[in-house]
Design a protein around this motif. Structure first.
Motif, PDB file in Angstrom:
ATOM      1  N   PRO A 208       0.813  -1.227   0.000  1.00 59.75           N
ATOM      2  CA  PRO A 208       0.000   0.000   0.000  1.00 59.75           C
ATOM      3  C   PRO A 208       0.842   1.270   0.000  1.00 59.75           C
ATOM      4  O   PRO A 208       0.412   2.296  -0.538  1.00 59.75           O
ATOM      5  N   VAL A 209       2.034   1.189   0.586  1.00 64.16           N
ATOM      6  CA  VAL A 209       2.905   2.368   0.586  1.00 64.16           C
ATOM      7  C   VAL A 209       3.347   2.683  -0.836  1.00 64.16           C
ATOM      8  O   VAL A 209       3.328   3.843  -1.282  1.00 64.16           O
ATOM      9  N   GLY A 210       3.719   1.627  -1.572  1.00 67.36           N
ATOM     10  CA  GLY A 210       4.120   1.813  -2.966  1.00 67.36           C
ATOM     11  C   GLY A 210       2.971   2.330  -3.821  1.00 67.36           C
ATOM     12  O   GLY A 210       3.156   3.205  -4.678  1.00 67.36           O
ATOM     13  N   GLU A 211       1.785   1.817  -3.547  1.00 68.26           N
ATOM     14  CA  GLU A 211       0.613   2.244  -4.316  1.00 68.26           C
ATOM     15  C   GLU A 211       0.293   3.715  -4.067  1.00 68.26           C
ATOM     16  O   GLU A 211       0.019   4.483  -4.997  1.00 68.26           O
ATOM     17  N   ALA A 212       0.365   4.097  -2.802  1.00 68.39           N
ATOM     18  CA  ALA A 212       0.090   5.494  -2.460  1.00 68.39           C
ATOM     19  C   ALA A 212       1.109   6.412  -3.119  1.00 68.39           C
ATOM     20  O   ALA A 212       0.777   7.498  -3.623  1.00 68.39           O
ATOM     21  N   LEU A 213       2.332   5.928  -3.119  1.00 69.78           N
ATOM     22  CA  LEU A 213       3.407   6.730  -3.717  1.00 69.78           C
ATOM     23  C   LEU A 213       3.201   6.869  -5.222  1.00 69.78           C
ATOM     24  O   LEU A 213       3.398   7.949  -5.797  1.00 69.78           O
ATOM     25  N   ALA A 214       2.772   5.781  -5.851  1.00 68.53           N
ATOM     26  CA  ALA A 214       2.533   5.804  -7.291  1.00 68.53           C
ATOM     27  C   ALA A 214       1.433   6.812  -7.631  1.00 68.53           C
ATOM     28  O   ALA A 214       1.504   7.538  -8.621  1.00 68.53           O
ATOM     29  N   LYS A 215       0.428   6.845  -6.783  1.00 67.76           N
ATOM     30  CA  LYS A 215      -0.676   7.767  -6.991  1.00 67.76           C
ATOM     31  C   LYS A 215      -0.183   9.211  -6.875  1.00 67.76           C
ATOM     32  O   LYS A 215      -0.575  10.095  -7.633  1.00 67.76           O
ATOM     33  N   GLU A 216       0.715   9.406  -5.929  1.00 69.37           N
ATOM     34  CA  GLU A 216       1.194  10.763  -5.641  1.00 69.37           C
ATOM     35  C   GLU A 216       2.193  11.259  -6.675  1.00 69.37           C
ATOM     36  O   GLU A 216       2.152  12.404  -7.109  1.00 69.37           O
TER      37      GLU A 216
END
Length: 581
Positions: A208-216
């Motif tokens: 989820p950290v990677g996903e959030a970062l990708a979104k950002e």
RNA sequence: GCACCCAUAGCUCAGCUGGAUAGAGCGCUGCCCUCCGAAGGCAGAGGCCUCAGGUUCGAAUCCUGAUGGGUGCGCCA
């Protein structure tokens, strides 16, 4: 109110009277005079060793002192009898009124009965958990968290001004590893195939950290070299991990006062300041360490390093504070961190480490000793391994983290109360077996259940009293006439209640919160015993049909038990059960 | 090799700044519900407190050594 302390005061006063009468010489030290419960109940309620301790310095026979002392003590209305026994013990039997007053005091003071002022408001810093911000907390951390938290509560209860603190290791190389691992999850979130090689953290919790970062960030960091993203990603990742860890702690009911960042020590001159302090004391030098005997590392070669002369403060060898590349070793920021703690004006420091950090104890103590000029004691408590079982089989698995069982795995299954209590059913330096099934078992074997059951029984009898038309609220019980509490079975329970304030002080002095858990188990046992006596002896039942006054005095005793259980469980961070389901 | 932690009933463990005949649970044997919750209680059997010295009026407890187990041991935290 500590009954044992009160009686000890009485003993000391009586000794002073003997001095005035000329029966004892002046100037004796009473430091070793104790008043404690005898091991064998047949020896009375309390025993003092005064005569034996003083015999030699006074040049008198122990039994002579004891007999003279006994005469004075018997004059006090609290003392029903004083007998000399064995080599010179003085066994005291106390009046039932004393025990009745214990019950009354417990009711009037509530969960504050047992509080002590022994800490005298001294500022104590308890550092615990301090897990690396690279993932969720695991079982080992759980034990440290529960232990540290209960210890902090215990010390506060015993009159200390306590600060609960967490040291975030966010300055070392492991944070770079974390950042790179998150980077991989970031690429993965953008649809790339990634491989987690050795030296990265493969746990699912980074997805989820990677996903959030990708979104950002979108694809801004794709195919970019490390120096573009590493620094920013370090902060991003540690923040995410600390948020995770705070959630874990919250699930366990642990609340820290201070989160102290290791990173805040770098580039701010704080490490340099701490080492300058040591240097000013002549404890820093350039030198070459001997290789460890018997186990020389393959690639050993003599190297000149900047060393801290920890041997001057009790360590076995001096310790490096700088690496050969000129960077700080992990020890340097730790010195600076403890320097900070000392300069914040704490009177005592406590560190809670896992047992695998045992080798670190001496150097840390040496550092604090040197930094504080020996004025601030540092106690380091090590928590031993937790072995997990399920159905009697060793248990190893995690949904989220891959190779270790997380705090959440435990708390989600058995709840925070059970987790906390069980973690304190062994002293900190003994290994602990945690069986997922056993801790939920409703039986005598399970101390969590056993203590909760005792409390639930009290609550149950109070409810039943209401049904029977007997008033049993706290105000009424506080005012109840307790003179009828004279049966040996009832007095026994009151005696156990009298030990509570004393136990708090012992546990606080030794920094051993597990003693509270063991005490509660004993108190529950005495209560259950009394409860069952009511099966045969109807006069021992808590509710006496048609006799409100008698019922109220007995329920006052029961209520006092639940008050002390609540106080004890409160220290452990466990919620008392109102009823069993 | 060195340091730290540990060694107590068949098993899992308590044991207070050193105190009297070393405790609890489990397991084993035998009991207690027309009776406040038996999810409990009572009683019995079970010990050279790993071993050897020392300090002390007194040691499971403090000191020294041995044995057995765990943890750790210069640029990992």
């Amino acid at each position: 109110m500590n009954l044992f302390a009160n009686i000890r005061t009485l003993v000391l006063d009586s000794l002073e009277t003997l001095v005035r009468e000329g029966a004892l010489p002046e100037g004796l030290s009473y430091d070793n005079v104790t008043v404690e419960p005898p091991r064998d109940a047949a020896h009375g309620d309390m025993a003092t060793n005064a005569a034996m301790v003083l015999a030699k310095p006074a040049g008198l026979k122990p039994r002579d002192i004891a007999e003279a002392l006994a005469r004075h003590l018997e004059a006090d209305e609290r003392i029903e009898g004083a007998e000399v026994a064995g080599p010179g013990f003085l066994n005291l039997r106390l009046s039932p009124v004393v025990w009745q007053e214990v019950v009354a005091t417990a009711l009037s003071e509530g969960t504050a009965y047992g509080r002590s002022d022994m800490g005298q408001g001294k500022k104590v810093n308890v550092e615990y958990v301090s897990a690396n911000p690279t993932g969720p907390l695991h079982v080992g951390h759980t034990r440290g968290a529960v232990f540290g938290d209960a210890l902090a509560s215990l010390l506060a209860y015993a009159g200390h001004d306590v600060t609960r603190e967490y040291y975030i290791n966010d300055g070392g190389a492991q944070v770079d590893v974390l950042a790179r691992s998150v980077y991989l999850r970031y690429l993965e979130a953008l649809g790339q195939e990634v491989a987690f090689e050795d030296g990265t953290y493969p746990g699912d919790y980074l997805i989820p950290v990677g996903e959030a970062l990708a979104k950002e960030k979108g694809d801004a960091w794709v195919d970019q070299p490390e120096d573009v993203w590493l620094e920013e990603l370090r902060d991003y990742a540690t923040d995410a991990m600390m948020a995770l860890i705070r959630e874990d702690l919250a699930a366990l009911g642990v609340e820290m006062d201070v989160f102290f960042s290791e990173k805040s020590l770098y580039g701010t001159g704080r490490i340099e300041a701490a080492l300058a302090d040591l240097e000013a004391k002549g404890l820093i030098y350039e030198g070459v360490l001997e290789p460890p005997k018997g186990k020389t590392p393959e690639d050993w070669e003599p190297r000149e390093q900047t060393l801290f002369k920890s041997t001057e403060h009790g360590d076995d060898v001096d310790r490096p504070v700088k690496k050969s590349d000129g960077g700080w070793t992990y020890f340097a920021p730790d010195i600076a961190y403890h320097y900070d703690k000392v300069s914040r004006g704490f009177d005592a420091l406590i560190d809670v480490f896992g047992a695998d950090h045992g080798g670190y104890v001496k150097r840390m103590k040496a550092a604090v000793s040197a930094l504080s000029g020996g004025s601030v004691p540092l106690d380091i408590k090590l928590t031993q391994l937790v072995r997990l079982f399920k159905n009697g089989e060793p248990f190893k698995m995690s949904k989220r983290a891959g190779n270790f069982v997380t705090l959440r795995d435990v708390v989600d299954q058995v709840g925070p109360d059970v987790t906390r209590f069980v973690m304190l059913t062994r002293k900190n330096d003994a290994p602990l077996d945690f069986d997922f099934d056993k801790v939920l078992e409703q039986s005598r074997e399970n101390p969590v259940f056993y203590v909760q059951y005792a409390n639930a029984r009290v609550m149950s009898v109070l409810r039943k009293a209401a049904d029977a038309g007997i008033v049993a609220d706290d105000a009424t019980l506080r005012a109840a006439d307790l003179a009828g509490l004279t049966h040996e079975a009832e007095i026994n329970v009151a005696k156990k209640l009298a030990e509570w304030p004393r136990l708090v002080e012992i546990a606080a002095r030794t920094n051993e919160p597990h003693r509270v858990a063991f005490y509660l188990n004993e108190l529950a046992a005495d209560f259950h015993a009394l409860w069952n006596r009511g099966n045969d002896a109807t006069e021992l039942r808590f509710i006496q049909e048609g006799d409100s006054a008698a019922s109220q005095s007995k329920m006052a005793l029961a209520r006092a038990v639940s008050v002390v259980i609540s106080a004890g469980l409160g220290i452990l961070g466990v919620t008392p059960a109102q009823e069993m389901r």
